[in-house]
Design a protein around this motif. Structure first.
Motif, PDB file in Angstrom:
ATOM      1  N   UNK A 744       0.810  -1.047  -0.345  1.00  0.00           N
ATOM      2  CA  UNK A 744       0.095   0.163  -0.333  1.00  0.00           C
ATOM      3  C   UNK A 744       1.041   1.236   0.363  1.00  0.00           C
ATOM      4  N   UNK A 745       0.619   2.780  -0.491  1.00  0.00           N
ATOM      5  CA  UNK A 745       0.938   3.649  -0.392  1.00  0.00           C
ATOM      6  C   UNK A 745       1.512   4.259   1.607  1.00  0.00           C
ATOM      7  N   UNK A 746       2.868   4.595   1.490  1.00  0.00           N
ATOM      8  CA  UNK A 746       3.217   5.496   1.819  1.00  0.00           C
ATOM      9  C   UNK A 746       3.064   6.627   2.091  1.00  0.00           C
ATOM     10  N   UNK A 747       1.897   7.367   2.536  1.00  0.00           N
ATOM     11  CA  UNK A 747       1.590   9.103   1.695  1.00  0.00           C
ATOM     12  C   UNK A 747       2.077   9.782   2.997  1.00  0.00           C
ATOM     13  N   UNK A 748       2.210  10.834   3.231  1.00  0.00           N
ATOM     14  CA  UNK A 748       2.204  12.366   3.388  1.00  0.00           C
ATOM     15  C   UNK A 748       1.648  13.348   2.487  1.00  0.00           C
ATOM     16  N   UNK A 749       1.364  14.484   3.366  1.00  0.00           N
ATOM     17  CA  UNK A 749       1.227  15.815   2.381  1.00  0.00           C
ATOM     18  C   UNK A 749       2.266  16.698   2.489  1.00  0.00           C
ATOM     19  N   UNK A 750       2.483  17.052   0.807  1.00  0.00           N
ATOM     20  CA  UNK A 750       3.476  17.998   1.247  1.00  0.00           C
ATOM     21  C   UNK A 750       2.730  19.582   0.945  1.00  0.00           C
ATOM     22  N   UNK A 751       3.476  20.715   1.168  1.00  0.00           N
ATOM     23  CA  UNK A 751       2.228  22.297   0.935  1.00  0.00           C
ATOM     24  C   UNK A 751       3.200  22.788  -0.169  1.00  0.00           C
ATOM     25  N   UNK A 752       3.515  23.266  -1.070  1.00  0.00           N
ATOM     26  CA  UNK A 752       3.876  24.101  -2.259  1.00  0.00           C
ATOM     27  C   UNK A 752       3.347  25.376  -2.689  1.00  0.00           C
ATOM     28  N   UNK A 753       4.588  26.195  -2.599  1.00  0.00           N
ATOM     29  CA  UNK A 753       4.204  27.494  -3.228  1.00  0.00           C
ATOM     30  C   UNK A 753       4.471  27.740  -4.029  1.00  0.00           C
ATOM     31  N   UNK A 754       4.252  28.122  -4.936  1.00  0.00           N
ATOM     32  CA  UNK A 754       5.551  28.788  -7.104  1.00  0.00           C
ATOM     33  C   UNK A 754       6.287  27.375  -6.452  1.00  0.00           C
ATOM     34  N   UNK A 755       5.781  26.270  -6.570  1.00  0.00           N
ATOM     35  CA  UNK A 755       6.536  25.082  -6.731  1.00  0.00           C
ATOM     36  C   UNK A 755       7.912  24.820  -5.956  1.00  0.00           C
ATOM     37  N   UNK A 756       7.770  25.243  -4.536  1.00  0.00           N
ATOM     38  CA  UNK A 756       8.288  25.425  -4.101  1.00  0.00           C
ATOM     39  C   UNK A 756       8.102  24.790  -2.571  1.00  0.00           C
ATOM     40  N   UNK A 757       8.803  23.328  -1.889  1.00  0.00           N
ATOM     41  CA  UNK A 757       7.676  22.930  -1.074  1.00  0.00           C
ATOM     42  C   UNK A 757       8.264  23.867   0.518  1.00  0.00           C
ATOM     43  N   UNK A 758       7.193  24.581   1.796  1.00  0.00           N
ATOM     44  CA  UNK A 758       7.474  25.074   2.118  1.00  0.00           C
ATOM     45  C   UNK A 758       7.073  23.990   3.595  1.00  0.00           C
ATOM     46  N   UNK A 759       6.355  22.642   3.622  1.00  0.00           N
ATOM     47  CA  UNK A 759       6.400  22.551   4.892  1.00  0.00           C
ATOM     48  C   UNK A 759       5.868  21.021   4.252  1.00  0.00           C
ATOM     49  N   UNK A 760       5.859  19.885   5.295  1.00  0.00           N
ATOM     50  CA  UNK A 760       5.548  18.733   5.304  1.00  0.00           C
ATOM     51  C   UNK A 760       4.987  17.421   6.296  1.00  0.00           C
ATOM     52  N   UNK A 761       3.856  16.543   6.328  1.00  0.00           N
ATOM     53  CA  UNK A 761       3.776  16.140   7.805  1.00  0.00           C
ATOM     54  C   UNK A 761       4.569  14.607   7.157  1.00  0.00           C
ATOM     55  N   UNK A 762       4.153  14.246   8.286  1.00  0.00           N
ATOM     56  CA  UNK A 762       4.943  13.016   8.805  1.00  0.00           C
ATOM     57  C   UNK A 762       4.271  12.081   7.894  1.00  0.00           C
ATOM     58  N   UNK A 763       5.011  10.799   7.270  1.00  0.00           N
ATOM     59  CA  UNK A 763       4.774   9.511   6.811  1.00  0.00           C
ATOM     60  C   UNK A 763       3.320   8.502   7.665  1.00  0.00           C
ATOM     61  N   UNK A 764       2.777   7.901   6.949  1.00  0.00           N
ATOM     62  CA  UNK A 764       2.202   7.090   7.683  1.00  0.00           C
ATOM     63  C   UNK A 764       2.211   5.859   6.582  1.00  0.00           C
ATOM     64  N   UNK A 765       2.715   4.945   6.600  1.00  0.00           N
ATOM     65  CA  UNK A 765       2.753   3.779   6.058  1.00  0.00           C
ATOM     66  C   UNK A 765       1.911   2.371   6.239  1.00  0.00           C
ATOM     67  N   UNK A 766       2.168   2.418   4.621  1.00  0.00           N
ATOM     68  CA  UNK A 766       1.193   0.929   4.178  1.00  0.00           C
ATOM     69  C   UNK A 766      -0.693   1.818   4.234  1.00  0.00           C
TER      70      UNK A 766
END
Length: 1480
Positions: A744-766
Motif C-alpha cells: 500500500x502507499x506510504x502517504x504524506x502531504x507536502x505543501x508547495x507555493x510557487x513550486x517550492x516546498x514549504x512544509x510536510x507532514x509525517x509519513x504513514x506507512x502502508x
C-alpha cells in the motif's frame, strides 16, 4: 542588349512549355519578382504555407556575450496584461458547463486517448530481458541449486539424435504396452501415424536449418567480396520519384532562394530562380557491397549511385518520349534601381555518378542511428551543360571552351576532397539533429577574469616596448573578446572580466597575447591554453597561472581566473527553474506586409536590428534580404540577461539603401517577461509601430543559469504577509501506487507555493486512509498565491510519487486591512473536504480533510533587507567593465570601433506606449496566426513621461513597525528568513536548513558548481517557540528528492543563532563525523514576528522525555495453579512497546523498582498503557490486566506517583500498580526510516529553555535516529563526549531504556580492541538472547534467527506468522579477542521450498559490552538486505569457559564449558555457510 535578353527569355519559355506539355512531371515556372514563399507555394502544388529552413548563423558557436543589465527607461510598445484575469474567466465559464464524457467506442488499432500504462517490472520485454544477458551472475549457492539436468547432463545430450532416439523408444514401449493389454491394430496405426508425423516434421526442420546455415555462410563470403544489385529499390524509386520530386523541389527552392538573396554580389541587383525541375528519371543505386565483419553496432556499406537522366537505354520508347531532363533557370538582374536588365542562365543535362561508403553507428534510443559517416571512395563523375548567355535556343555551352570545364571540375574536387573524399568523412550526428536542441545553443557562460601578465618577452618591430592585450578564442577560431591594451609595459595588469557563451566543454580555451599596432597587423606574442574539460569537476578555478608559449618557447606567464555557470536543466517531470539571471535565445523569424510607402520603388531591402534597454548599439543585425516586403530571416541570437523582470527588447526593421541613410521602417519594444509568456500561449506575431502596416514574428527561449543570486536572491524576496495555519487531519481512500507489488502507499502531504516546498507532514506507512492530525505553518507573501496540498507516496531509495493534489487559495483565507501594523486580516477558518485531483487524466481519487486559517504577520518598517545581498559575479563583472571603460588612464587604450554606420544615431525611435493590446483576442494554446491588429503611432509620449515622473516624485511614505533586536527576539513565534551566502565545502553538496524536530528541511539550496560555493540563496522557516527552538545547518550530497547523504552538520539554539546573524553574516563550521574534512557556511538571517496562539499539543511542554519508575504491584490476579503468578510488565506508547520489566517469580505483590525514560512527541495525543503478563515457560504469556496512563495531567519537572488499577476483560478489575512519573519538556527530533515508516518516539534534543544539557545528565536518542544509516550528530553541541556508536547499532545497559545511553558508558567508544584479554588464550562465555524483531520486510513471515560467533552457529525456533516475531531464546558461545563480531541472519521458514532470507546483520560485540567483569547490554541492530530491527541481549562472563553449546530458555542457567572460537566464519567449514548469505 535588352532585345537579346527578351529574345532569350522567350526561347526559354517556349522550351519550358514544350517540356510541361509532356505531362510526366511538373516544370516549375515562377514570376522573377515573386517572393520565396510564393515560389515555394507554386512548386508545392497549392501548398498554402511552407516552413522555412533555418539559416545557419555566420557567427561562431562561441562568442563574447552581450549583457542585458535590465535597467531600462524604454517603455514597451506592446503590453501583455490581464492574463490571469482571462484565465479565471475561462475557468469560471468552464465550471458552468457540464463535462461531456465521450462514450464512443474506439475502433481496433486506434491511437490511445491517454498515455499508456506502465509495463510492470516483472514483464520480460525484448530479447535482452528474456535472455537474461544483463542479469548479474548467480551466487555460488544458487548456482548449485540449479536443476540436475543442467548440472550433470552436458550439451551433447540435447542434440537431434537424442530426440530421434526418444521417439524410437516411445514407439517400442507404446507398441509393447498395446500388445500386452490386447489393444487392436487400429491403436498401433495411430502410434505409427504419430511417429511418422514427428519424423517428417523433424526432418523438415533439419533440412531447413541446414539450408539456412549453408546459404548464410555463402552470403557472408559473397557480401565481403562481390557487389550485389539493388533493382528492387530502383524499381521503387522509379515510381516514387514522380510523387516525391515536387516536394523535394519545394524544399530546395525555399532554402536556395534565401541563400541567393542574401549572397547576391554587390555589382548585381538580384539573383532569382525562375525555373527548377529535377526531371522524371530517378537516381539509381547501381551496386551495393556490405561488410558483415564489423562491430555489432556498426553497419558499413559501399553504394554505387548515379543520376543520369539522359540515359534512355533502360527506358521504353513511351517513357523516353515523355522524359523531362533536369533544368534550372537562374535570372540575373544587372543594374540599379529602375535601370535594370534581366539575363537568364540555364543549367541542364546534369549527370552525377560515384562510389560512396556509408558507415552507420546504431544505438538503442530513437532514431536508433546515432552517427552516419559518408565519404566518396573515388572522385565522382560530374557533368552538366551550362549556358550563361543565349538561353535554350541560342545558348553557348561553356564546356566547349578549352580548359574551362576541366578547371571548374578540378575546383569542385578541391573543395569536396577535404570534406568527404576518402579518407576524409562527412559526419551527420542524427541523434543531435533530431533532439530538437539547436546545434549552436549555449550550454553555459564562461566568466574569464584576466588579471595580469608578467615577464613578457618580445619587442615591437623596429624596437620599442609592446602594448599588450589579450584576445580570447576557442580552438583558435575567431576572436570572441579582448581586453584593452596597456601602453609600453612588459608587466601589464588588466583586471577585466569577460563573459563568453560556450557550446561544449570538450574544447580548448586560447588566451592569445597580442602587441597592439596602430598602422599594421597586431603581433602575436604568445598563447596560454586551458582545457575546458577541467571545469566539469570544479567549475571555479581561481589563481591560475599559465605559461605564454610561442613556437614552443616560453614568452612569459599569464594570471587569470575562470568560472563556468551551466544552464539549469529541469528535473524529470518538473518545470524549468524560475531564475533572475539566464541566457535568452532570441529568434527573429520573419516579417510581413512591411510599409512599402517608405521606399520610392515600393521595394524594400529589409534587415532587423536588436537592441537591449537604453542602448543605442545593436547587439545583433540580421542579413539584408533584397527586394521584398516579406523577408524571412530565421536568425537566432543569444545574450546574457542580468534581470529578467526588468529587461526590455527593441526590434527595429531598417531599409538598407547602400550609400544613402537607412531609415527605420518600423519598430517594436516589448518586455522580456511578456515575450516569454507569449511563447507559452503560441503567440509570436507582433505589430510594428510608426508605420502604416507591418508585423514581425519573434520568439524567445529562457535558459536559466546556475549563478549565485539567480535562484531566490535577496532582491527577489518579498516579506511574508502572514502564515497559513494548516491543520491536515486525514485523507481517505487515496491512490494505491504499490498495488502491483502487493503493498500500500506510504502517504504524506507536502505543501508547495510557487513550486517550492514549504512544509510536510509525517509519513504513514502502508495506509490508504492515513490520519496525520498535524498542524503546519506556511508563510505566504501575497493574496494571489495558491497553496498546493499534494499527497505523496514516500520512497526510500527513489523519488517520491504523487498521489494527487488539492488547491488552496490564500484569497479565500485573508483580505486586506487598514492597519499599519497588520495590513491583512483573516476571514476565518476554512474547513475543507476536497477531492484529491490526480495529475494524469484529470480524475479524482480520495478525499483530503483539513482546516486552514490565516494569521497575519507584523509589518516591519523597511521590510526584510540583508547586509550581504550576494552580488552576483555577473553584477561584479559588469560594474568592473563599466568602471574600466569610464576610466581615462594614461596607460590604457580602447580599440577603434568597426562596423558602425554613420546613420546609427538617426535610427532612434520615440519612447512611449504606442500600442496597447487586449489579450482576449488570443486564446491559450492557439496556433500562431496573423491576427494582431496594426495601428499607427499614438501620441501618448508626454503622458507616459509625465506619469513616470509623478511616480518617481510621489513616493508613498513607508509604514510599519520599527523594532530593536531585543524586541524582535522577545517575540516567540515568527518567520526566520535565511540568506545562505557562500561556503567552503569538503564536497559539492546542498545546504539544508532545518528547524526544531528536523523532520523535513525548511528549504534547500541548489548543488554548487564548486567546493568554493556562492549561493546568495534566500529561504524561510517558521518558528513556534523561539526560546525552545533549535536550528540545523547540514550538507546533503544527494540530489533533492533522493535518499539523504548527510556529510556534515551544525546544530544550535535558534535564539542565539538569530542574535548573532541579525547583526550581519556569520560563518559556521560544520563538523563531519566521517572525517571527510570540515566545511564552512556563511549565513545571515532576519526575523518577522507572527503572533500565533498555540494549542497545548503544539507547545514545547507537550513533547519531551518521560521518566517512568515501575515501583511495585499489589493484589494482582493469580494465574498459576499454586495461586501465584510470574508477573512482568510491558509499557506501550502509541502501539509500540517501549519497555519490558524483569519477571518476578511466584508472587502476587511484586516489587521492581525499575526505571526507564521514553521520548513523547505529544502528551495530549499520547496513548500510554501498561499491561501485566504472567510468564510461562511453554505457553504464551497470559494477560493479568492493563491500565491507561494519562500524561496530559503531568506538570513539567515535577515527579508524580500514581497508583494504577488493573482491569481485564476476562478477570475484571483486579490488582494495582504503583509508578512514579516525571516529564521533562524537550524538542523531540524525528527522522525517516528506510522502511518508509516513522516512529512516534524520536530523539530528544537535550535542551531546556534554550540551554543544552551536558552529556553527564544524559543524551537521549530515538530508535529511529540511531538506526538510520549515515546519520551524524545526534548529540547536542556540548555533548561531544557521547560514545560514537556505529550506524545501524545501538545499545544500553540491561535495566535502562533503549532510548537512552549514559554518557558514563564504561564500554569502549571505538572499534579498537584495547583492553581485551589478548594475552590470555582462555575465552569467556558470551550469552546471546534473541529477544524479538519488528518491521520485517515482506510482511508477515514465520521468522527464525541464525546466530554465528566464530565458527559456532545456533538457530532459534520459527515464530508464528507475524512481522514482529518474539523468540526469547538464549545461546552460549565462546568469545574472546579473536571473535570481534557476531553474525545474524533472519529467515522466513517455508514448509515446502527454500527458506527466504529476510535480512542480515553484523554486531560489533565489544562495542556494546566490556571484556572485563560480568557485563550485559541490550543491543538493537538494523537488518541489511531487507528492512527491520532486531533486538538482542549480550551477557559476557570472562571467568567461565564454555565446554558445550546449548539452547536454553531465558529463565534458566546453563553449564558452561571451554571451547576456542576463531575470528571469522570459515569459508570452507561445513557449518560455516548459510543459505542466502553474502558468501553464497
Amino acid at each position: 542588349m535588352p532585345g537579346d535578353g527578351n529574345g532569350t527569355a522567350n526561347g526559354a519559355e517556349d522550351q519550358l512549355k514544350y517540356d510541361a506539355a509532356k505531362g510526366r512531371v511538373a516544370v516549375h515556372t515562377f514570376d522573377p519578382d515573386a517572393s520565396p514563399a510564393q515560389k515555394a507555394a507554386a512548386a508545392g502544388k497549392a501548398k498554402d504555407q511552407l516552413k522555412g529552413v533555418q539559416q545557419k548563423s555566420d557567427e561562431g558557436g562561441e562568442r563574447e556575450v552581450q549583457i542585458d543589465h535590465g535597467k531600462s527607461n524604454v517603455i514597451p510598445t506592446i503590453n501583455i496584461q490581464d492574463v490571469d484575469g482571462e484565465k479565471k474567466l475561462q475557468q469560471t465559464n468552464g465550471d458552468a458547463t457540464t463535462e461531456v464524457v465521450d462514450t464512443t467506442p474506439s475502433p481496433p488499432g486506434a491511437m490511445p486517448a491517454g498515455p499508456a500504462a506502465n509495463i510492470p517490472e516483472w514483464y520480460q520485454v525484448g530479447w535482452r530481458a528474456v535472455s537474461g544477458i544483463d542479469l548479474p551472475p548467480l551466487p555460488e549457492g544458487e548456482e548449485k541449486d540449479r536443476s540436475v539436468l543442467h548440472t550433470f547432463l552436458g550439451e551433447q545430450f540435447y542434440g537431434d539424435w537424442y530426440h530421434n532416439a526418444a521417439i524410437i523408444v516411445f514407439a517400442v514401449f507404446t507398441s509393447h504396452f498395446l500388445t500386452r493389454f490386447h489393444f487392436g491394430w487400429g491403436w498401433l496405426f495411430i502410434v505409427l501415424a504419430v511417429c511418422n508425423t514427428y519424423y517428417t516434421t523433424s526432418m523438415e526442420r533439419v533440412r531447413r536449418r541446414s539450408r539456412d546455415d549453408i546459404q548464410r555462410e555463402l552470403v557472408k563470403s559473397r557480401l565481403a567480396s562481390e557487389h550485389e544489385t539493388a533493382d528492387w529499390i530502383n524499381n521503387f524509386l522509379d515510381r516514387f520519384w514522380l510523387i516525391y520530386e515536387p516536394v523535394l523541389s519545394t524544399t530546395i527552392i525555399n532554402s536556395v532562394e534565401q541563400i541567393l538573396s542574401t549572397n547576391t554580389p554587390a555589382f548585381l541587383d538580384s539573383l532569382r530562380m525562375t525555373t527548377f525541375t529535377l526531371g522524371t528519371k530517378a537516381p539509381r543505386i547501381d551496386k551495393v557491397r556490405t561488410f558483415p565483419k564489423t562491430e555489432d553496432d556498426i553497419v558499413m556499406m559501399d553504394w554505387g549511385i548515379s543520376f543520369t537522366p539522359n540515359d534512355v537505354s533502360d527506358m521504353t520508347p513511351k517513357q523516353a518520349a515523355g522524359k523531362v531532363n533536369p533544368k534550372i533557370v537562374l535570372q540575373v538582374r544587372v543594374g540599379k534601381g529602375l535601370a535594370t536588365a534581366a539575363m537568364p542562365i540555364l543549367l541542364e543535362d546534369i549527370t552525377f555518378s560515384g562510389l560512396m561508403r556509408i558507415r552507420m553507428k546504431l544505438m538503442s534510443n530513437f532514431p536508433h542511428v546515432q552517427i552516419v559517416d559518408i565519404c566518396f571512395l573515388e572522385k565522382p563523375v560530374i557533368d552538366y551543360v551550362l549556358k550563361p548567355i543565349g538561353g535554350e535556343t541560342f545558348g553557348f555551352d561553356i564546356a566547349n571552351m578549352p580548359g574551362l570545364s576541366s578547371f571548374i571540375r578540378d575546383m569542385t574536387h578541391a573543395t569536396l576532397q577535404p570534406m568527404m573524399y576518402d579518407p576524409n568523412v562527412f559526419t551527420l550526428n542524427l541523434e543531435q539533429l533530431l533532439s530538437g536542441t539547436p546545434l549552436d545553443s549555449a550550454i553555459g557562460v564562461l566568466q574569464i577574469t584576466l588579471n595580469s601578465a608578467r615577464g613578457i618577452k618580445g619587442t615591437k618591430i623596429g624596437g620599442g616596448t609592446p602594448d599588450p592585450y589579450v584576445a580570447i578564442a576557442i580552438n583558435n577560431r575567431a576572436e570572441m573578446a579582448h581586453t584593452k591594451y596597456k601602453n609600453n609595459t612588459y608587466n601589464p595588469t588588466w583586471m577585466e572580466t569577460k563573459f563568453v557563451l560556450v557550446n561544449s566543454l570538450s574544447e580548448t580555451l586560447n588566451l592569445n597575447l597580442y602587441d597592439f599596432n596602430d598602422h599594421r597587423k597586431d603581433t602575436l606574442l604568445g598563447t596560454a591554453t586551458f582545457e575546458l574539460a577541467q571545469l566539469q569537476e570544479d567549475a571555479v578555478r581561481e589563481g591560475l597561472t599559465s605559461p605564454l608559449l610561442k613556437d614552443g618557447k616560453d614568452r612569459g606567464e599569464l594570471k587569470y581566473d575562470i568560472s563556468f555557470y551551466p544552464v539549469l536543466k529541469p528535473e524529470e517531470g518538473q518545470e524549468v527553474p524560475d531564475t533572475k539571471v539566464g541566457i535568452v535565445r532570441l529568434t527573429v523569424h520573419q516579417a510581413k506586409e512591411l510599409d512599402h510607402t517608405k521606399s520610392l520603388s515600393g521595394d524594400l531591402n529589409p534587415l532587423a536590428k536588436v537592441y537591449l534597454g537604453n542602448s543605442n548599439t545593436a547587439i545583433h543585425a540580421t542579413k539584408c534580404i533584397k527586394h521584398t516586403n516579406s523577408p524571412v530571416w530565421e536568425e537566432p541570437h543569444e545574450f546574457l540577461c542580468a534581470d529578467k523582470n526588468s529587461s526590455v527588447i527593441t526590434i527595429k526593421v531598417i531599409d538598407d539603401r547602400d550609400f544613402l541613410k537607412d531609415p527605420v521602417v518600423g519598430y517594436m519594444s516589448i518586455k522580456l517577461t511578456d515575450l516569454l509568456a507569449a511563447r507559452n500561449e503560441a503567440r509570436d506575431w507582433f505589430p510594428l509601430s510608426n508605420c502604416k502596416s507591418g508585423k514581425i514574428r519573434l520568439s524567445a527561449e529562457w535558459k536559466p543559469l546556475n549563478m549565485e543570486g539567480s535562484l531566490a536572491s535577496a532582491e527577489q524576496y518579498t516579506p511574508p504577509i502572514g502564515v497559513v495555519r494548516l491543520h491536515l487531519d486525514r485523507a481517505t481512500d487515496v491512490k494505491n501506487v504499490e498495488a502491483t507489488l502487493g503493498g500500500k502507499s506510504d502517504p504524506y502531504v507536502r505543501v508547495q507555493v510557487n513550486n517550492v516546498t514549504k512544509g510536510r507532514t509525517e509519513v504513514i506507512n502502508n495506509n490508504l486512509s492515513p490520519v496525520w492530525d498535524q498542524i503546519l505553518y506556511i508563510p505566504v507573501h501575497s493574496l494571489k498565491e495558491t497553496l498546493l496540498l499534494e499527497c505523496m507516496d514516500y520512497q526510500h531509495l527513489t523519488k517520491d510519487r504523487s498521489l494527487g493534489s488539492v488547491d488552496l487559495h490564500v484569497e479565500e483565507l485573508a483580505v486586506e486591512h487598514d492597519d499599519d501594523q497588520y495590513p491583512y486580516k483573516s476571514t476565518g477558518i476554512k474547513e475543507g473536504n476536497d477531492p484529491i485531483r490526480l495529475d494524469k487524466g484529470g480524475g479524482h481519487k480520495g478525499t483530503l480533510h483539513y482546516k486552514a486559517e490565516f494569521v497575519p504577520a507584523l509589518k516591519l518598517k523597511g521590510g526584510v533587507q540583508f547586509n550581504e545581498t550576494g552580488a552576483t559575479a555577473l553584477t561584479k563583472g559588469v560594474s568592473g567593465a563599466s568602471s574600466s571603460k569610464s576610466s581615462k588612464d594614461s596607460d590604457a587604450g580602447s580599440f577603434r570601433s568597426t562596423g558602425s554606420k554613420p546613420d546609427e544615431s538617426d535610427q532612434a525611435v520615440p519612447e512611449g506606449v504606442t500600442i496597447s493590446e487586449s489579450p482576449k483576442t488570443h486564446t491559450k494554446g492557439a496556433k500562431s496566426t496573423d491576427t494582431t491588429a496594426t495601428s499607427g503611432t499614438v501620441g501618448t509620449t508626454d503622458t507616459a513621461e509625465t506619469s513616470s515622473n509623478k511616480a518617481k516624485n510621489e513616493t508613498p511614505e513607508e509604514v510599519g513597525v520599527e523594532m530593536s533586536k531585543d524586541e524582535l527576539l522577545a517575540q516567540q513565534s515568527g518567520v526566520i528568513v535565511f540568506n545562505v551566502i557562500s561556503g567552503r565545502l569538503a564536497k559539492k553538496a546542498r545546504v539544508e536548513m532545518l528547524l526544531d524536530d528536523g523532520y523535513w528541511p525548511c528549504f534547500s539550496t541548489n548543488r554548487p558548481r564548486s567546493t568554493k560555493a556562492s549561493w546568495a540563496y534566500v529561504g524561510e522557516g517558521f518558528v513556534k517557540e523561539l526560546d525552545f527552538s533549535q536550528v540545523w545547518i547540514r550538507l546533503n550530497e544527494a540530489d533533492e528528492g533522493e535518499k539523504d547523504d548527510i556529510i556534515a552538520e551544525w546544530r544550535g539554539d535558534t535564539k542565539s543563532f538569530l542574535s548573532s546573524t541579525l547583526d550581519g553574516a556569520r560563518t559556521y563550521m560544520l563538523n563531519d563525523l566521517d572525517e571527510r574534512g570540515t566545511s564552512e557556511v556563511t549565513v545571515e538571517a532576519r526575523y518577522v514576528p507572527v503572533p500565533v496562539v498555540l494549542e497545548a499539543r503544539e507547545s514545547i511542554n507537550n513533547q519531551g522525555v518521560l521518566n517512568v519508575t515501575l515501583l511495585d504491584g499489589r493484589d494482582i490476579h493469580a494465574a498459576d495453579r499454586g495461586g501465584k503468578s510470574d508477573p512482568f510488565a510491558v509499557f506501550t506508547l502509541n502501539g509500540q512497546k517501549v519497555f519490558k520489566s524483569q519477571t518476578k517469580k511466584k508472587t502476587l505483590n511484586p516489587e521492581w523498582n525499575e526505571n526507564f525514560p521514553v521520548s513523547v512527541t505529544s502528551r495530549v495525543a499520547a496513548d500510554f498503557t501498561v499491561e501485566l503478563f504472567d510468564w510461562n515457560q511453554i505457553e504464551q504469556a497470559k494477560s493479568l490486566g492493563f491500565a491507561q496512563i494519562d500524561l496530559a495531567e503531568l506538570e513539567p519537572f515535577q515527579a508524580m506517583e500514581k497508583t494504577l488499577s488493573l482491569s481485564s476483560n476476562k478477570h475484571g478489575d483486579k490488582g494495582h500498580l504503583r509508578v512514579r512519573l516525571m516529564f521533562q519538556p524537550e524538542v523531540i527530533v524525528k527522522s525517516r526510516k528506510n522502511t518508509s515508516t516513522f516512529s512516534t518516539a524520536g530523539r530528544a534534543m537535550t535542551q531546556i529553555g534554550g540551554l543544552p544539557v551536558s552529556a553527564g545528565k544524559g543524551v537521549f536518542h530515538g530508535v529511529t535516529g540511531i538506526l538510520k544509516k549515515g546519520h551524524k550528530g545526534d548529540e547536542s553541541i556540548d555533548s561531544q563526549n557521547v560514545p560514537d556508536l556505529p550506524a545501524g547499532q545501538q545499545s544500553h545497559p540491561v535495566g535502562t531504556s533503549e532510548l537512552a545511553t549514559s554518557a558514563g558508558n564504561p564500554f569502549p567508544p571505538s572499534s579498537s580492541l584495547e583492553g581485551l584479554p589478548v594475552s590470555s588464550n582462555e575465552p569467556g562465555t558470551l550469552r546471546v538472547t534473541v529477544l524479538d524483531a519488528k518491521d520485517l520486510s515482506g510482511g508477515d513471515a514465520k521468522a527464525y534467527a541464525v546466530i554465528r560467533v566464530g565458527d559456532k552457529e545456533q538457530k532459534t525456533k520459527h515464530s508464528g506468522k507475524t512481522s514482529s516475531p518474539e523468540w526469547n531464546e538464549a545461546f552460549n558461545f565462546a568469545a574472546g579477542a579473536l571473535t570481534p563480531k557476531m553474525y545474524v541472519w533472519i529467515h522466513d521458514h517455508k514448509t515446502l521450498g527454500k527458506d527466504k532470507l529476510l535480512g542480515d546483520a553484523e554486531v560489533d560485540i565489544w562495542r556494546h559490552i566490556s571484556p572485563e567483569g560480568v557485563t550485559a547490554a541490550d543491543v538493537t541492530v538494523e537488518l541489511h538486505g531487507g528492512s527491520g530491527i532486531l533486538r538482542l541481549r549480550l551477557e559476557f562472563d570472562p571467568t567461565v569457559n564454555p565446554t558445550r553449546r546449548s539452547s536454553i530458555s531465558s529463565g534458566e542457567r546453563a553449564n558452561i564449558a571451554r571451547t576456542l572460537s576463531i575470528a571469522s566464519p570459515s569459508r570452507f567449514s561445513i557449518s560455516g555457510r548459510r543459505k542466502g548469505g553474502d558468501d553464497d
